[in-house]
Design an enzyme around this catalytic site. Structure first.
Site: not given
Ligand code: PGA
Length: 256
Positions: A10, A12, A97, A99, A169, A175, A214
């Site tokens: 992903n 982003k 997601h 976010e 998640e 992140g 992460s």
């Molecule tokens: P990250 O993001 O691996 O940077 O923690 C995962 C995600 O949001 O899909």
């Protein structure tokens, strides 16, 4: 039942024409070493088509990060219809997601509508679910997962999960560099699978549940060893070819 591992990137809101080309150059070359892993990349919408051209001749699949919940194209400024995503080569789309839920007000009902539209357009939805730190600390993890999952099951039916992917998640792990322990991931995945199994055991045992939050080269192997973890949804580490490929290698190595 053996479930084929999937490693999904992903991106982003990251990338440029130049950086995409160099990342895909490396990933396409290396991906041949992982014949037992499905690999998916989800670039920002404006780059989907050009990234698709870079993937030609490889087995890597192409996805989007979101789509409009609207069933038909029309006067929805700024939105992207699932049929358009198909038109430019997407097979998958991420929905819900955290976010999108937290920053753009997507409720579980909107996410369910997006999931349904994705399937009607012939896209495989990757449904993200997960709790915040406050919710985990208040022992609400299972209630939150149930609410997010049930919104989709109620609207689309259990059979919709024959052609869908789930990504667990935990918001506190995204992140942040703080990964769920393999046991925390396994517990949540097992819970999600059990929820689906209550309606249809066969579908529950075949649906792939990815872990996201992460995931890095150095923790992927232990996470992917968990019985109900079928791969990963990778944010930051999917932007670095060596990290992303090391995560694919961990998925390739897993024995179940
Ligand atoms: P990250 O993001 O691996 O940077 O923690 C995962 C995600 O949001 O899909």
């Amino acid at each position: 039942m053996a479930r084929r591992p999937l490693v999904a990137g992903n991106w982003k809101m990251n990338g440029s024409r130049d950086s995409n080309a160099s990342l895909m150059h490396d990933v396409v070359f290396e991906a041949r070493n992982f014949p037992d892993v499905d690999i998916l990349v989800c670039p920002p919408a404006v780059y989907i088509e050009s990234v698709g051209r870079m993937l030609e001749g490889s087995a890597i699949q192409l996805g989007a990060q979101t789509l409009s919940e609207q069933g038909k194209p029309g006067a929805f400024t700024g939105e992207i219809h699932g049929g358009m995503l198909r038109d430019v080569g997407c097979t998958h789309v991420i929905v819900g997601h955290s976010e999108r839920r937290a920053l753009y007000g997507e409720t579980s009902n909107i996410v369910a509508a997006k999931f349904r539209t994705a399937q009607l357009c012939g896209l495989v939805p990757v449904l993200c679910v997960g709790e915040t730190l406050e919710q985990r600390e208040a022992n609400q993890t299972e209630a939150v997962l149930m609410e997010q999952l049930n919104a989709v099951v109620s609207l689309c039916g259990i059979a919709a999960f024959k052609t869908a992917i789930i990504a667990y998640e935990p918001v506190w792990a995204i992140g942040t560099g703080r990964t769920a322990t393999p046991q925390q991931a396994q517990d949540a995945h097992e819970f999600l699978r059990a929820q689906l199994a209550a309606s249809d055991a066969k579908i529950a045992s075949s649906v792939r549940i990815l872990y996201g939050g992460s995931v890095k080269a150095d923790n992927a192997e232990t996470l992917f060893k968990c019985a109900d973890v079928d791969g990963g949804l990778i944010g930051g580490a999917s932007l670095k070819s060596a990290e992303f490929m090391a995560i694919c290698a961990a998925a390739q190595m897993r024995e179940k």
